[in-house]
Every structure is written in C-alpha cells, then in structure tokens.
Design a protein around this motif. Structure first.
Motif, PDB file in Angstrom:
ATOM      1  N   PHE A  18       0.862  -1.171   0.000  1.00 40.58           N
ATOM      2  CA  PHE A  18       0.000   0.000   0.000  1.00 40.58           C
ATOM      3  C   PHE A  18       0.903   1.227   0.000  1.00 40.58           C
ATOM      4  CE2 PHE A  18      -4.283  -1.631   0.957  1.00 40.58           C
ATOM      5  CZ  PHE A  18      -3.983  -2.946   1.258  1.00 40.58           C
ATOM      6  N   ARG A  19       0.322   2.378  -0.269  1.00 41.71           N
ATOM      7  CA  ARG A  19       1.094   3.614  -0.199  1.00 41.71           C
ATOM      8  C   ARG A  19       0.224   4.750   0.321  1.00 41.71           C
ATOM      9  NH1 ARG A  19       1.992   4.796  -6.698  1.00 41.71           N
ATOM     10  NH2 ARG A  19      -0.168   5.421  -7.171  1.00 41.71           N
ATOM     11  N   GLN A  20       0.879   5.735   0.897  1.00 41.99           N
ATOM     12  CA  GLN A  20       0.171   6.900   1.402  1.00 41.99           C
ATOM     13  C   GLN A  20       0.967   8.148   1.080  1.00 41.99           C
ATOM     14  OE1 GLN A  20      -0.882   6.762   5.570  1.00 41.99           O
ATOM     15  NE2 GLN A  20      -2.483   8.285   5.273  1.00 41.99           N
ATOM     16  N   ALA A  21       0.364   9.004   0.278  1.00 43.31           N
ATOM     17  CA  ALA A  21       0.966  10.279  -0.073  1.00 43.31           C
ATOM     18  C   ALA A  21       0.540  11.330   0.945  1.00 43.31           C
ATOM     19  CB  ALA A  21       0.529  10.688  -1.475  1.00 43.31           C
ATOM     20  N   PRO A  22       1.303  12.410   1.074  1.00 44.32           N
ATOM     21  CA  PRO A  22       0.956  13.462   2.038  1.00 44.32           C
ATOM     22  C   PRO A  22      -0.451  13.997   1.797  1.00 44.32           C
ATOM     23  CG  PRO A  22       3.175  13.794   1.222  1.00 44.32           C
ATOM     24  CD  PRO A  22       2.588  12.689   0.402  1.00 44.32           C
ATOM     25  N   GLY A  23      -1.236  14.053   2.864  1.00 41.61           N
ATOM     26  CA  GLY A  23      -2.585  14.588   2.765  1.00 41.61           C
ATOM     27  C   GLY A  23      -3.598  13.675   2.127  1.00 41.61           C
ATOM     28  N   LYS A  24      -3.197  12.439   1.822  1.00 45.79           N
ATOM     29  CA  LYS A  24      -4.110  11.496   1.174  1.00 45.79           C
ATOM     30  C   LYS A  24      -4.271  10.246   2.031  1.00 45.79           C
ATOM     31  CE  LYS A  24      -3.262  12.956  -3.592  1.00 45.79           C
ATOM     32  NZ  LYS A  24      -2.931  12.482  -4.972  1.00 45.79           N
ATOM     33  N   GLU A  25      -5.328   9.501   1.751  1.00 46.16           N
ATOM     34  CA  GLU A  25      -5.553   8.249   2.447  1.00 46.16           C
ATOM     35  C   GLU A  25      -4.619   7.168   1.900  1.00 46.16           C
ATOM     36  OE1 GLU A  25     -10.285   8.751   3.584  1.00 46.16           O
ATOM     37  OE2 GLU A  25      -9.632   7.150   2.246  1.00 46.16           O
ATOM     38  N   ARG A  26      -4.390   6.164   2.722  1.00 46.40           N
ATOM     39  CA  ARG A  26      -3.599   5.027   2.281  1.00 46.40           C
ATOM     40  C   ARG A  26      -4.337   4.309   1.161  1.00 46.40           C
ATOM     41  NH1 ARG A  26      -0.941   1.242   6.808  1.00 46.40           N
ATOM     42  NH2 ARG A  26      -0.332   3.363   7.405  1.00 46.40           N
ATOM     43  N   GLU A  27      -3.617   3.918   0.123  1.00 49.34           N
ATOM     44  CA  GLU A  27      -4.260   3.259  -1.009  1.00 49.34           C
ATOM     45  C   GLU A  27      -3.541   1.970  -1.371  1.00 49.34           C
ATOM     46  OE1 GLU A  27      -4.198   5.579  -4.597  1.00 49.34           O
ATOM     47  OE2 GLU A  27      -2.012   5.670  -4.679  1.00 49.34           O
TER      48      GLU A  27
ATOM     49  N   PRO B 255       6.057  11.508 -10.624  1.00 48.86           N
ATOM     50  CA  PRO B 255       5.911  12.209  -9.339  1.00 48.86           C
ATOM     51  C   PRO B 255       4.668  11.804  -8.552  1.00 48.86           C
ATOM     52  CG  PRO B 255       6.681  13.737 -10.998  1.00 48.86           C
ATOM     53  CD  PRO B 255       6.367  12.451 -11.719  1.00 48.86           C
ATOM     54  N   GLU B 256       3.627  11.345  -9.236  1.00 51.88           N
ATOM     55  CA  GLU B 256       2.408  10.906  -8.547  1.00 51.88           C
ATOM     56  C   GLU B 256       2.621   9.616  -7.752  1.00 51.88           C
ATOM     57  OE1 GLU B 256       1.782  13.903 -11.121  1.00 51.88           O
ATOM     58  OE2 GLU B 256       2.408  11.926 -11.872  1.00 51.88           O
TER      59      GLU B 256
ATOM     60  N   GLN C  23       6.777  -0.601   8.808  1.00 50.46           N
ATOM     61  CA  GLN C  23       6.866   0.797   9.240  1.00 50.46           C
ATOM     62  C   GLN C  23       6.866   1.766   8.061  1.00 50.46           C
ATOM     63  OE1 GLN C  23       9.444  -1.134   8.805  1.00 50.46           O
ATOM     64  NE2 GLN C  23      10.887   0.148   7.656  1.00 50.46           N
ATOM     65  N   GLY C  24       7.045   1.240   6.867  1.00 51.19           N
ATOM     66  CA  GLY C  24       6.991   2.078   5.677  1.00 51.19           C
ATOM     67  C   GLY C  24       8.368   2.515   5.200  1.00 51.19           C
ATOM     68  N   THR C  25       8.461   2.772   3.905  1.00 48.01           N
ATOM     69  CA  THR C  25       9.682   3.299   3.299  1.00 48.01           C
ATOM     70  C   THR C  25       9.294   4.406   2.317  1.00 48.01           C
ATOM     71  OG1 THR C  25      11.743   2.708   2.152  1.00 48.01           O
ATOM     72  CG2 THR C  25       9.750   1.560   1.437  1.00 48.01           C
ATOM     73  N   GLN C  26      10.029   5.496   2.377  1.00 49.69           N
ATOM     74  CA  GLN C  26       9.690   6.677   1.570  1.00 49.69           C
ATOM     75  C   GLN C  26      10.198   6.519   0.141  1.00 49.69           C
ATOM     76  OE1 GLN C  26       8.016   9.729   2.482  1.00 49.69           O
ATOM     77  NE2 GLN C  26       8.092  10.007   0.246  1.00 49.69           N
ATOM     78  N   VAL C  27       9.324   6.789  -0.803  1.00 48.85           N
ATOM     79  CA  VAL C  27       9.688   6.863  -2.214  1.00 48.85           C
ATOM     80  C   VAL C  27       9.368   8.264  -2.702  1.00 48.85           C
ATOM     81  CG1 VAL C  27       9.168   6.048  -4.541  1.00 48.85           C
ATOM     82  CG2 VAL C  27       9.343   4.411  -2.651  1.00 48.85           C
ATOM     83  N   THR C  28      10.358   8.943  -3.248  1.00 55.19           N
ATOM     84  CA  THR C  28      10.174  10.291  -3.766  1.00 55.19           C
ATOM     85  C   THR C  28      10.628  10.328  -5.214  1.00 55.19           C
ATOM     86  OG1 THR C  28      10.571  11.235  -1.571  1.00 55.19           O
ATOM     87  CG2 THR C  28      10.712  12.726  -3.456  1.00 55.19           C
ATOM     88  N   VAL C  29       9.735  10.768  -6.085  1.00 52.59           N
ATOM     89  CA  VAL C  29      10.032  10.838  -7.516  1.00 52.59           C
ATOM     90  C   VAL C  29      10.055  12.305  -7.919  1.00 52.59           C
ATOM     91  CG1 VAL C  29       9.412  10.068  -9.820  1.00 52.59           C
ATOM     92  CG2 VAL C  29       8.859   8.636  -7.837  1.00 52.59           C
ATOM     93  N   SER C  30      11.182  12.758  -8.406  1.00 53.11           N
ATOM     94  CA  SER C  30      11.322  14.151  -8.809  1.00 53.11           C
ATOM     95  C   SER C  30      11.030  14.309 -10.292  1.00 53.11           C
ATOM     96  CB  SER C  30      12.732  14.643  -8.503  1.00 53.11           C
ATOM     97  OG  SER C  30      13.682  13.917  -9.254  1.00 53.11           O
ATOM     98  N   SER C  31      10.492  15.475 -10.640  1.00 52.82           N
ATOM     99  CA  SER C  31      10.131  15.724 -12.045  1.00 52.82           C
ATOM    100  C   SER C  31      11.302  16.325 -12.817  1.00 52.82           C
ATOM    101  CB  SER C  31       8.930  16.662 -12.108  1.00 52.82           C
ATOM    102  OG  SER C  31       9.215  17.856 -11.421  1.00 52.82           O
TER     103      SER C  31
END
Length: 124
Positions: free
Chosen positions: A37-46, A88-89, A116-124
């Motif tokens: 699953f994933r959770q972006a800032p300000g969004k629900e877990r999906e 980036p999405e 505990q989760g791991t951060q994935v960040t995709v830059s444009s």
C-alpha cells in the motif's frame, strides 16, 4: 506474530526505477497473503499490489498496472515491489502488509500485520 521490515525506498527521477523489499519474520510466511500500500501526504492510504500465498496470483491498482510488479520469495521470507517508469504521482510512503488468509484482497483492514513504511520520492 509477523514482523515486516521494508527497504529500498529513496529519491529517483521521473522515468526511473526502484525495487522495494519487505523482509518478514515468522515461520509461516509462505501461508500469508501479501500486499503493498502507499500513502501520499494529505491522502488516504491506497492499495498498490497484492500477491497470494504461493505467488501464482497477483493483482494491481489500475494506476500502477503495467509499471509495477509484485513478487515473493518464500524461501527467503521476502516480498518485492519492482517499480518502473516512476512519475511524481508515485511519491508516497510505501507499506508492506501481511494477512493470515493467503488470498488476495485490496482492503487494508483485512491485513493483520504492517511494516513501518519506506519513503519513495520521484522528482520531475
């Protein structure tokens, strides 16, 4: 009891790839259904992707189908998420989840254990 530890997150440019790993403790890992699953800032877990206990059945969210691949190695108690063509999405904290029922579901409340989760960040 199962403990899940994710790894492999990081910063990547759009169009790049990452492979997430989720190492599980416990002797009965091969009986568990697994998912990401994933959770972006300000969004629900999906829901992102799921795999059944044997690894011969998988299911993907429409937003990642054709770009992400879930797989498992029961001999090493590990589940993977190969992520290609990242955009980036896809930026989010990615969580590994396990359920004692071995089948596939997209519903987070049906999972019994979470990492505990791991951060994935995709830059444009």
């Amino acid at each position: 009891q199962v403990q899940l530890v994710e790894s492999g997150g990081g910063l990547v440019q759009a169009g790049g790839s990452l492979r997430l790993s989720c190492a599980a403790s416990g002797r009965t890992f091969s009986n568990y259904g697994m998912a990401w699953f994933r959770q972006a800032p300000g969004k629900e877990r999906e829901f992102v992707a799921a795999i059944n206990w044997s690894g011969d059945s998988t299911y993907y969210a429409s937003s990642v189908k054709g770009r992400f691949t879930i797989a498992r190695d029961n001999a090493n108690n590990t589940v993977y998420l190969q992520m290609n063509s990242l955009n980036p999405e896809d930026t989010a904290v990615y969580y590994c989840a396990a359920r004692e029922a071995g089948g596939i579901t997209t519903l987070s409340l049906r999972f019994d254990y979470w990492g505990q989760g791991t951060q994935v960040t995709v830059s444009s």
